[in-house]
Design a protein around this motif. Structure first.
Motif, PDB file in Angstrom:
ATOM      1  N   ASP A 102       0.758  -1.167   0.034  1.00 12.03           N
ATOM      2  CA  ASP A 102       0.018  -0.192  -0.108  1.00 12.03           C
ATOM      3  C   ASP A 102       0.712   1.238   0.023  1.00 12.03           C
ATOM      4  OD1 ASP A 102      -2.585  -1.109   0.026  1.00 12.03           O
ATOM      5  OD2 ASP A 102      -2.104  -1.947   2.239  1.00 12.03           O
ATOM      6  N   PHE A 103       2.072   1.279   0.494  1.00 12.19           N
ATOM      7  CA  PHE A 103       2.917   2.322   0.660  1.00 12.19           C
ATOM      8  C   PHE A 103       4.352   1.747   0.033  1.00 12.19           C
ATOM      9  CE2 PHE A 103       0.069   3.096   3.899  1.00 12.19           C
ATOM     10  CZ  PHE A 103      -0.625   4.397   3.655  1.00 12.19           C
ATOM     11  N   PRO A 104       4.519   1.614  -1.235  1.00 12.02           N
ATOM     12  CA  PRO A 104       5.595   1.102  -1.949  1.00 12.02           C
ATOM     13  C   PRO A 104       6.884   2.082  -1.485  1.00 12.02           C
ATOM     14  CG  PRO A 104       4.317   1.949  -3.639  1.00 12.02           C
ATOM     15  CD  PRO A 104       3.301   1.975  -2.254  1.00 12.02           C
ATOM     16  N   PRO A 105       8.094   1.696  -1.878  1.00 17.43           N
ATOM     17  CA  PRO A 105       9.180   2.629  -1.518  1.00 17.43           C
ATOM     18  C   PRO A 105       9.220   3.964  -2.086  1.00 17.43           C
ATOM     19  CG  PRO A 105       9.821   0.319  -1.999  1.00 17.43           C
ATOM     20  CD  PRO A 105       8.482   0.473  -2.275  1.00 17.43           C
ATOM     21  N   GLU A 106       8.630   4.019  -3.428  1.00 19.13           N
ATOM     22  CA  GLU A 106       8.660   5.263  -4.181  1.00 19.13           C
ATOM     23  C   GLU A 106       7.523   6.266  -3.359  1.00 19.13           C
ATOM     24  OE1 GLU A 106       5.934   2.400  -6.299  1.00 19.13           O
ATOM     25  OE2 GLU A 106       7.961   2.263  -5.398  1.00 19.13           O
ATOM     26  N   VAL A 107       6.759   5.603  -2.387  1.00 19.53           N
ATOM     27  CA  VAL A 107       5.678   6.473  -1.907  1.00 19.53           C
ATOM     28  C   VAL A 107       6.291   6.942  -0.571  1.00 19.53           C
ATOM     29  CG1 VAL A 107       3.136   6.603  -0.876  1.00 19.53           C
ATOM     30  CG2 VAL A 107       3.602   5.680  -3.275  1.00 19.53           C
ATOM     31  N   ARG A 108       6.584   5.694   0.039  1.00 12.23           N
ATOM     32  CA  ARG A 108       7.256   6.051   1.487  1.00 12.23           C
ATOM     33  C   ARG A 108       8.511   7.174   1.467  1.00 12.23           C
ATOM     34  NH1 ARG A 108       7.291   1.770   5.663  1.00 12.23           N
ATOM     35  NH2 ARG A 108       5.468   0.317   5.158  1.00 12.23           N
ATOM     36  N   ASN A 109       9.222   7.085   0.277  1.00  9.94           N
ATOM     37  CA  ASN A 109      10.613   7.889   0.409  1.00  9.94           C
ATOM     38  C   ASN A 109      10.209   9.219  -0.678  1.00  9.94           C
ATOM     39  OD1 ASN A 109      11.857   5.918   1.880  1.00  9.94           O
ATOM     40  ND2 ASN A 109      12.202   4.657  -0.069  1.00  9.94           N
ATOM     41  N   ALA A 110       9.115   9.460  -0.899  1.00  4.93           N
ATOM     42  CA  ALA A 110       8.593  10.424  -1.753  1.00  4.93           C
ATOM     43  C   ALA A 110       9.033  11.650  -1.269  1.00  4.93           C
ATOM     44  CB  ALA A 110       7.168  10.681  -2.267  1.00  4.93           C
ATOM     45  N   THR A 111       9.398  12.676  -2.118  1.00  2.00           N
ATOM     46  CA  THR A 111       9.997  13.789  -1.595  1.00  2.00           C
ATOM     47  C   THR A 111       8.674  14.780  -1.873  1.00  2.00           C
ATOM     48  OG1 THR A 111      12.404  13.765  -2.536  1.00  2.00           O
ATOM     49  CG2 THR A 111      11.633  15.987  -2.307  1.00  2.00           C
ATOM     50  N   ARG A 112       8.562  15.611  -0.674  1.00  2.00           N
ATOM     51  CA  ARG A 112       7.350  16.390  -0.878  1.00  2.00           C
ATOM     52  C   ARG A 112       7.451  17.640  -1.791  1.00  2.00           C
ATOM     53  NH1 ARG A 112       6.127  20.814   2.483  1.00  2.00           N
ATOM     54  NH2 ARG A 112       7.747  20.396   4.008  1.00  2.00           N
ATOM     55  N   VAL A 113       6.469  17.839  -2.686  1.00  2.00           N
ATOM     56  CA  VAL A 113       6.308  18.755  -3.828  1.00  2.00           C
ATOM     57  C   VAL A 113       5.942  19.860  -2.950  1.00  2.00           C
ATOM     58  CG1 VAL A 113       5.226  19.571  -5.546  1.00  2.00           C
ATOM     59  CG2 VAL A 113       5.643  17.112  -5.355  1.00  2.00           C
ATOM     60  N   THR A 114       6.853  20.971  -3.271  1.00  2.00           N
ATOM     61  CA  THR A 114       6.552  22.353  -2.630  1.00  2.00           C
ATOM     62  C   THR A 114       6.215  23.580  -3.722  1.00  2.00           C
ATOM     63  OG1 THR A 114       8.981  23.081  -2.508  1.00  2.00           O
ATOM     64  CG2 THR A 114       8.032  21.839  -0.751  1.00  2.00           C
ATOM     65  N   GLY A 115       6.138  23.176  -4.930  1.00  2.00           N
ATOM     66  CA  GLY A 115       5.835  24.151  -5.901  1.00  2.00           C
ATOM     67  C   GLY A 115       5.460  23.645  -7.151  1.00  2.00           C
ATOM     68  N   GLY A 116       4.718  24.236  -8.029  1.00  2.00           N
ATOM     69  CA  GLY A 116       4.174  23.859  -9.379  1.00  2.00           C
ATOM     70  C   GLY A 116       3.002  22.990  -9.122  1.00  2.00           C
ATOM     71  N   GLU A 117       2.757  21.904  -9.650  1.00  2.00           N
ATOM     72  CA  GLU A 117       1.550  20.869  -9.606  1.00  2.00           C
ATOM     73  C   GLU A 117       2.033  19.644  -8.734  1.00  2.00           C
ATOM     74  OE1 GLU A 117      -1.503  18.976 -12.716  1.00  2.00           O
ATOM     75  OE2 GLU A 117      -0.056  20.465 -13.361  1.00  2.00           O
ATOM     76  N   SER A 118       1.243  19.145  -8.065  1.00  2.00           N
ATOM     77  CA  SER A 118       1.776  18.293  -7.126  1.00  2.00           C
ATOM     78  C   SER A 118       0.891  16.807  -7.584  1.00  2.00           C
ATOM     79  CB  SER A 118       1.327  18.346  -5.508  1.00  2.00           C
ATOM     80  OG  SER A 118       0.021  18.966  -5.433  1.00  2.00           O
ATOM     81  N   GLY A 119       0.085  16.736  -8.230  1.00  2.00           N
ATOM     82  CA  GLY A 119      -0.614  15.398  -8.680  1.00  2.00           C
ATOM     83  C   GLY A 119       0.164  14.634  -9.598  1.00  2.00           C
ATOM     84  N   GLY A 120      -0.060  13.308  -9.629  1.00  2.00           N
ATOM     85  CA  GLY A 120       0.655  12.255 -10.216  1.00  2.00           C
ATOM     86  C   GLY A 120       0.208  12.315 -11.949  1.00  2.00           C
ATOM     87  N   PRO A 121       0.673  11.578 -12.751  1.00  2.00           N
ATOM     88  CA  PRO A 121       0.496  11.623 -14.092  1.00  2.00           C
ATOM     89  C   PRO A 121      -1.033  11.395 -14.397  1.00  2.00           C
ATOM     90  CG  PRO A 121       1.784   9.864 -13.751  1.00  2.00           C
ATOM     91  CD  PRO A 121       1.943  10.618 -12.430  1.00  2.00           C
ATOM     92  N   ARG A 122      -1.645  10.393 -13.841  1.00  2.00           N
ATOM     93  CA  ARG A 122      -3.075  10.109 -13.989  1.00  2.00           C
ATOM     94  C   ARG A 122      -3.850  10.991 -13.505  1.00  2.00           C
ATOM     95  NH1 ARG A 122      -4.496   5.341 -16.250  1.00  2.00           N
ATOM     96  NH2 ARG A 122      -6.359   6.543 -16.683  1.00  2.00           N
ATOM     97  N   THR A 123      -3.639  11.605 -12.158  1.00  2.00           N
ATOM     98  CA  THR A 123      -4.195  12.850 -11.835  1.00  2.00           C
ATOM     99  C   THR A 123      -4.585  14.145 -12.448  1.00  2.00           C
ATOM    100  OG1 THR A 123      -3.637  12.192  -9.422  1.00  2.00           O
ATOM    101  CG2 THR A 123      -4.644  14.277  -9.721  1.00  2.00           C
TER     102      THR A 123
END
Length: 545
Positions: free
Chosen positions: A92-113
């Motif tokens: 449910d929380f794969p490494p790329e999610v657990r270790n994601a860098t928080r977005v602080t500018g621009g757009e923050s949604g993923g490609p499908r979002t």
């Protein structure tokens, strides 16, 4: 009730979800991806439930409910689903999610979002304004947090380091490891209890926070967030300290066009997967039949087989899910004879969350910039005493605290040119108080406007107002059909958490499920989306999907 002999469970052909809120839409998307044709029936004239969006003739757009969006991974996962690709297994929380860098500018949604809605990060997360006029801009950045603590309460710097480490441990165990656990039996609860005791996560949140901070201001900064999910910091368990890390890890986000834009995007995705929604379709009753199981056991069960709409129309289904209020689902829509665990006695004895008075207002721009942010917490002179009045004594105090939301600081499209759209939300007692909101509501609204104006929060507000309306606990009780006008379902105290919170799979009626704030894991948009995945897994398990 009818009786059927030797019914054999088969793959469900049709599901009905009661309610098109965040939980209902999220689950609808998941059921469609599982290959289950799903109909959502909604008593309102549009989607959202508590997240309904109000559009006024004079050009204002107001999100009526949730405004704080966290964990964009949950949103991305829903938009990535396709028919036959249910995505219920795996981490449910794969490494790329657990270790994601928080977005602080621009757009923050993923490609499908990004195909459905535009999410942007909000900084700071909150401006917390104290009664003496000082404020704390919380943005999840440890260095900025330390700098502000050193200015407001330097004696608490060391305490913050300990709080940070211990809250992180609670987050990692309570959210990352156990967040999707459905506590369906006592054993599932007992397995995790030693860890919760070791983390000191069962004492109250305010008591937990007070271990680390001497300053009243810092105790408030690091405990207020549970009020946004219906919890009293003086009584919710300290496992809710994880909210601090959920926000810190993935940030707080805003959907351009308001939360309603995200709701409409979920509706679009659900329809693209083949789902159907009927609005103006309130449910009078959940059809429950009396059926016999397959030989040799021949056990008898009560089974959900569809719904009866308020106009009398009967719609059959193989399973039913309620995204409505837990208490009223059972008290109003499930026959009393079919309820043993969720009896009248049990449901009425449960502690319901507080309610809200929310004022939606528009005002002219005054020329000079507002000294406010997108999300603002305005704290009154009292904290603990006020919470005891709201949750315990169920009275209105002489003062108040409020959450002031001004999305037009980020998104001017929600108001006419030269104007702002805002709402301010006040925790108030639910309707167990017996308060007459036809009297108390208008008086409290005027007190709030006077406070915002005379304290200079929004200078000269009353002369700049161009739109004003409000809702009270009566709106939650009537329009949203919420027991006692609660705003968040059962209050998330320890004895109503995990196993002790309403189960997503009904203990009384086979093929009846719950989803949303009233079920596990609890309130708040991320928890509601987690609830949808948990309920989808139970359905998949029960029907062999």
């Amino acid at each position: 009730m009818t009786r059927m002999q030797n019914s054999v469970p088969t793959r469900p052909k049709k599901a009905i979800i009661i309610g098109a809120g965040f939980g209902g839409l999220s689950l609808g998307i998941r059921l469609q991806s599982l290959g289950v044709d799903t109909l959502i029936v909604e008593r309102l004239d549009g989607p959202g439930g508590r997240g309904y969006q109000l559009r006024t003739p004079d050009g204002y757009v107001f999100d009526m409910g949730p405004t704080v969006i966290t964990v964009p991974h949950f949103i991305e996962e829903l938009f990535a689903l396709e028919r036959g690709l249910p995505n219920l297994d795996g981490a449910d929380f794969p490494p790329e999610v657990r270790n994601a860098t928080r977005v602080t500018g621009g757009e923050s949604g993923g490609p499908r979002t990004r195909e459905y809605v535009k999410l942007v990060p909000i900084l700071p997360f909150y401006r917390i304004v104290f009664d003496d006029g000082t404020f704390f801009d919380y943005d999840g950045d440890p260095e900025n947090t330390r700098r502000q603590i050193s200015e407001l309460a330097p004696q608490d710097l060391a305490g913050y380091e300990r709080f940070h480490a211990d809250a992180q441990a609670i987050f990692e165990r309570g959210f990352l490891d156990l967040g999707y656990t459905h506590f369906g039996d006592v054993a599932s609860m007992l397995r995790v209890l030693p860890d919760l005791l070791r983390l000191d996560a069962v004492r109250t949140l305010f008591s937990f926070t007070s271990k680390y901070f001497q300053s009243d201001k810092m105790r408030q900064v690091f405990s207020f967030e549970t009020l946004l999910v219906g919890g009293n910091p003086l009584s919710v368990p300290a496992i809710y300290a994880m909210i601090h890390f959920v926000e810190k890890t993935w940030g707080i986000h805003y959907a351009l066009g308001g939360t309603g834009a995200l709701v409409r995007a979920f509706e679009q995705k659900f329809r693209e997967l083949g789902g159907e929604i009927r609005y103006g379709a309130g449910v009078e009753e959940i059809i429950v039949t009396d059926e016999w199981g397959q030989a040799p056991s021949l056990t008898r069960s009560r089974v959900a087989r569809g719904v009866v709409l308020e106009g009398g129309e009967r719609i059959p289904a193989d399973l039913v899910v309620s995204n409505g209020d837990w208490a009223n689902t059972y008290l109003k829509r499930v026959p009393k004879s079919a309820r043993l665990v969720n009896s009248d006695l049990r449901v009425k004895a449960a502690r319901q969350s507080m309610s809200l008075l929310v004022i939606y207002f528009g005002f002219r721009d005054g020329g000079s910039p507002l000294n406010l942010r997108h999300h603002n917490i305005l704290l009154g002179p009292r904290y603990e005493a006020l919470l005891r009045e709201i949750f315990g004594q169920k009275v209105l105090g002489h003062d108040f605290s409020q959450y002031l939301h001004i999305p037009t600081l980020t998104d001017p499209s929600l108001a006419p040119p030269g104007h702002h759209a805002a709402y301010t939300l006040l925790p108030v007692p639910n309707n167990a108080s017996g308060l007459d909101w036809n009297v108390e509501g208008p008086q409290l609204v005027e007190r709030v406007y006077a406070y915002l104006d005379e304290r200079g929060i929004i200078p000269h507000l009353r002369s700049r107002l161009t739109h004003s309306e409000f809702i009270t606990p009566d709106y939650f009780a009537g329009t949203l059909d919420s027991y006692l006008g609660n705003a968040f379902g059962p209050e998330p105290v320890l004895i109503q958490s995990a196993f002790f919170r309403p189960h997503n799979r009904s203990e009384d009626v086979k093929n009846l499920y719950l989803v949303g704030a009233g079920a596990q894991p609890g309130g708040g948009t991320p928890s509601v989306m987690m609830s949808a995945k948990m309920t989808a897994r139970l359905i998949a398990e029960d029907f062999g999907l």
